[in-house]
Design an enzyme around this catalytic site. Structure first.
Site, PDB file in Angstrom:
ATOM      1  N   HIS A 144      -7.402   5.343  -1.048  1.00 31.83           N
ATOM      2  CA  HIS A 144      -6.307   6.054  -1.568  1.00 31.83           C
ATOM      3  C   HIS A 144      -6.540   7.156  -2.749  1.00 31.83           C
ATOM      4  O   HIS A 144      -6.364   8.340  -2.839  1.00 31.83           O
ATOM      5  CB  HIS A 144      -5.088   5.306  -2.119  1.00 31.83           C
ATOM      6  CG  HIS A 144      -3.969   5.986  -2.576  1.00 31.83           C
ATOM      7  ND1 HIS A 144      -2.720   5.604  -1.784  1.00 31.83           N
ATOM      8  CD2 HIS A 144      -3.659   6.750  -3.613  1.00 31.83           C
ATOM      9  CE1 HIS A 144      -1.882   6.582  -2.421  1.00 31.83           C
ATOM     10  NE2 HIS A 144      -2.340   7.077  -3.532  1.00 31.83           N
ATOM     11  N   GLU A 145      -7.356   6.744  -3.755  1.00 33.83           N
ATOM     12  CA  GLU A 145      -7.865   7.794  -4.857  1.00 33.83           C
ATOM     13  C   GLU A 145      -8.803   8.670  -4.324  1.00 33.83           C
ATOM     14  O   GLU A 145      -8.791   9.627  -4.904  1.00 33.83           O
ATOM     15  CB  GLU A 145      -8.526   6.463  -5.945  1.00 33.83           C
ATOM     16  CG  GLU A 145      -7.291   5.748  -6.672  1.00 33.83           C
ATOM     17  CD  GLU A 145      -6.029   6.439  -6.850  1.00 33.83           C
ATOM     18  OE1 GLU A 145      -5.875   7.319  -7.256  1.00 33.83           O
ATOM     19  OE2 GLU A 145      -4.856   5.465  -6.597  1.00 33.83           O
TER      20      GLU A 145
HETATM   21 NI    NI Z   1      -1.521   8.169  -5.055  1.00 38.26          NI
END
Ligand code: NI
Length: 182
Positions: A144-145
């Site tokens: 996600h990051e």
């Molecule tokens: Ni995010």
């Protein structure tokens, strides 16, 4: 310390690839300070990860910290981790669908498929290189990051937009059921 102002969806910075952190900055006071403020901000708003574009800085820098909570009792915790100029080296074929939220998308959640395992290379704030194999929630948060650093937001990874749900509905329909079934 004050919370850093955060960007929200619609801000074009969230859709742009961030620039690499220059090796000159490794170990610098300015980088250390920024990282400190990012951890502070992330903890205050209750996140497990925060990427620099989410605070308006187009840099390949993210902070991650995972704690076990009543909502996520089964996750493996991760000590505060600084991720700079990351690169995903390998990904498992197998993907898992699970709920994600994002500080840049307030009050919503959605089901996102992510690789079950990844091997990722990144640098920490002192310029030390790390290569780690991650799985489960840790692998999900890193994906996600790292997506944020490449200008990709989680709703673009969703396979079925029908799972997009507000926090209130999520708590009633998904979390409530999950907790009751124990
Ligand atoms: Ni995010």
């Amino acid at each position: 310390m004050k919370r850093l102002p955060r960007t929200q969806f619609g801000n074009p910075i969230l859709r742009k690839k961030a620039k690499k952190v220059s090796p000159n900055l490794f170990g610098s006071r300015s980088l250390r300070q920024l990282i400190k403020e990012m951890f502070f901000t992330m903890r205050r708003v209750g996140g497990v990860g925060l990427a620099a574009p989410q605070i308006g800085k187009p840099l390949q820098l993210a902070v991650i910290e995972i704690k076990t909570t009543s909502i996520r009792p089964e996750v493996v915790p991760l000590a505060p981790t600084v991720v700079i100029n990351p690169e995903i080296l390998t990904t498992s074929k197998e993907r898992l669908n699970d709920w994600e939220g994002c500080l840049s998308f307030p009050n919503v959640r959605g089901l996102v498929p992510r690789h079950k395992h990844i091997i990722v290379k990144y640098f920490d704030q002192s310029g030390k290189r790390h290569i780690v194999r991650l799985e489960g929630f840790q692998a999900r948060v890193f994906q996600h990051e790292i997506d944020h650093l490449n200008g990709t937001v989680y709703i673009s990874r969703m396979q079925d937009m029908r799972s997009l749900i507000t926090i209130r509905e999520f708590k009633q329909r998904i979390l409530g059921k999950g907790l009751k079934s124990k």
